[in-house]
Design an enzyme around this catalytic site. Sequence first.
Site, short mmCIF file in Angstrom:
data_model
loop_
_atom_site.label_atom_id
_atom_site.label_comp_id
_atom_site.label_asym_id
_atom_site.label_seq_id
_atom_site.Cartn_x
_atom_site.Cartn_y
_atom_site.Cartn_z
CG HIS A 1 -8.67 4.17 2.11
ND1 HIS A 1 -7.82 4.15 1.35
CD2 HIS A 1 -8.57 3.25 3.03
CE1 HIS A 1 -6.61 3.44 1.91
NE2 HIS A 1 -7.01 2.66 2.92
CB CYS B 1 -0.73 0.06 1.14
SG CYS B 1 -1.85 -1.51 1.64
N1 GLN Z 1 -4.42 -9.22 -0.34
C1 GLN Z 1 -4.75 -8.19 1.01
C2 GLN Z 1 -6.22 -7.66 0.75
O1 GLN Z 1 -6.68 -7.36 -0.43
C3 GLN Z 1 -3.85 -7.00 1.06
C4 GLN Z 1 -4.07 -6.00 2.08
C5 GLN Z 1 -3.22 -4.96 2.32
O2 GLN Z 1 -2.29 -4.44 1.46
N2 GLN Z 1 -3.25 -4.54 3.51
O3 GLN Z 1 -6.97 -7.34 1.58
ZN ZN Z 2 -2.76 -2.61 0.50
#
Ligand code: GLN
Ligand code: ZN
Length: 762
Positions: free
Chosen positions: A702, A651
């Site tokens: 989000h 992220c």
């Molecule tokens: N594979 C996870 C999801 O899609 C990745 C979550 C994350 O990057 N925090 O929820």
């Molecule tokens: Zn993520």
Amino acid sequence: MVLLNNLGYPRIGPKRELKFAEENYWKGKITRDELFKKAADLRKLYLQTQEKYLIDLIPSSFSFYDTMLDMSLMVGAVPERYKPMTNISNNTEIDLYFAMARGYQKDGLDITAMAMSKWFDTNYHYIVPELNADQTFQLLSRKIIDEFNEGKQVLQNKTPKPVLIGPVTYLFLGKEKEKGFHRVDLISKLLPVYVEVLSALERDGAEWVQLDEPCLCLDITEKERAALETAYKTFAQQCPKLKIMLTTYFGALDDNLAIAARLPIAALHIDLVRSPNQLDDVLDVIPSNVILSLGVVDGRNIWKNDYKKSLDLIERAVAKLGKGRVMVAPSCSLLHSPHDLDFETDLQAEIKNWMAFSKQKLNELKELRDILEGNSNLLDANQAAIESRRLSKLIHKPEVKQRVAAITDKDAQRNSPYAERRKLQRAKFNFPLFPSTTIGSFPQTAEVRSWRAQFKKGSITKERYEELLEQETIRGIRIQESIGLDVLVHGEFERNDMVEYFGEQMEGFVFTLNGWVQSYGSRCVKPPIIFGDVSRPFDMTVRWSSFAQSVTNRPVKGMLTGPVTILQWSFVRDDQPRSETAFQIALGIRDEVVALEKAGITAIQIDEPAIREGLPLRKRDWDHYLNWAVKAFRVSSSGVRDDTHIATHMCYSEFNDIFEHIAAMDADLLLIETSKTQMKLLGVFAQFKYPNEIGPGLYDIHSPRVPTKEEMVALLEKAVQLLPYQNIWVNPDCGLKTRGWEETEPSLRNMVEAAREMRKRC
Ligand code: GLN
Ligand code: ZN
């Protein structure tokens, strides 16, 4: 006798009472007075608990959300956009405070929240002060003073110690909202407000005041050092009767030791858990009128203190300074540990005996002093527990240690370089240009969560639970097929949390019932505890990935969490380096990757969102960390054939200063969050001609807002300016588990339409 000094106590409540009260207040279910009553009860409990354990310096400051935000309100650093709130008649200080934390969408107003950022290298988030060139400060909130006076009433025969974030750290962690000035230069405007507060505290009878300046453990410049000098000289002049305790934590003072030793303060607190080696240097330079507070009990972890180690440090300090100039303390605020081990009724007794939560840590401070005063039985009992942990068969698995020791460079390397893998993968998958995919999770609807709750309660059988999950998985697959995504996901419906899910299936982990730690505001996390050598006794994800693959002809990605993220989001062992634990986890994930490949899964994603937040606080330590962290990822991902497609996801991350390490992860595909920065993050990938595939996130997950095809095409147009179009994938910023299907489906449809449009254009 040495004095016992505590720096801060968890405030969310032993059973998260503050969280529930706040959330009810936000929903309008309880009144402001009811919220205040709950908070006052908690404050009383904290003060009395600390008094019970004979803590001499008991912090009186509390927070409804975050201490940095408390400071912003104290000094009146309220951004312009909240001004209209003052016209709303029944709003009070707390409503403004919560609006700054969470935004305000009521009474015809729509005001965004202030930004959050991670507090040093913890998982706690603070609210970032917003500062302008013509910033002014004035005393706005008297909360710190009120809490001190309240604390005086509660404590029987001690004067509480107010705690403030020091002015330099406050400014240093803030953000300039416009160009043309440096935030630390605001110090001369800020100091009068601090002086006003300190003078009020002095007048009201405060003896000690704690000022936290953890920026002293960071790479700071002469500017910050000069500001520290100005600030603490001013305080000493203006409030001569007040004893200032300057606290540092999360690292060593190192090159900032000289300045810390020059400041006119009454006590200095240092973190001897993170940096026991700094003790001798500090003892060499500490002025003869300054008391030294020794942070020997780990405020960041859940392990019982090794009294022998702590006593060695304390005795060295006492020998040099005398008992009157030594305090014993936790390394940092206990905010970062859970409340009370007594609630953990399900933990195996042997393992529980190795642990201490906040309340137990207070007892450790008390016992350390008792031992210094001659009670050696306490030392024996402690050392018995420490020995039992050191030798326990539950922890030590020779075969795991041997396997880590035997890791070779070849284990951390795919069979062939990327260029060759790419040829094989392209021939095998035959993807269109701009292949589309998602990051893994699909909406965890109330229904999905209720199935898990029912299964855990025992009100539905395992068979029924799995049947429901299978139906949901099939539904997700059909939706993805109809949208036309190229690489599908199974949806992660069976997972509660991306770390807990794996921890529960590996050996070496335990889970608590109530081990909550504040993450931000009312949000808490309950990190798994890695207590022993980690191994993976059986397949963890093959069942769900194979099931999903069996119902479609399109490739379904295997979905795993990477070793660094599992490590970073757990309480980890303190009896071996973090890297050792990371490699143990990496081998477990590697075995899972190989098992997925064997089961016919052709594409596998290993998420590492926490790689950046694990960066050490001092830049000189970055390379060492990144070298092992990236190697751990590579160990986990390199056990497969060349034509197995390996992706990773991170992220929002700034990659500019760690680019070569990110590139060295050598994932076939890197999926990142980029939509909010309008593809700016791709610049560095262009600059270094990054050869592997990259999936720049096209929309923010989000928000429930459905992005248009056009805006995503516009983002992709920016991406093709920077990177070869043959390398670009199409995907959202992150997983979709917090979203509803109502917005997920149309958003993904638009996203795939954007990919189709780009195929025509390139
Ligand atoms: N594979 C996870 C999801 O899609 C990745 C979550 C994350 O990057 N925090 O929820
Ligand atoms: Zn993520």
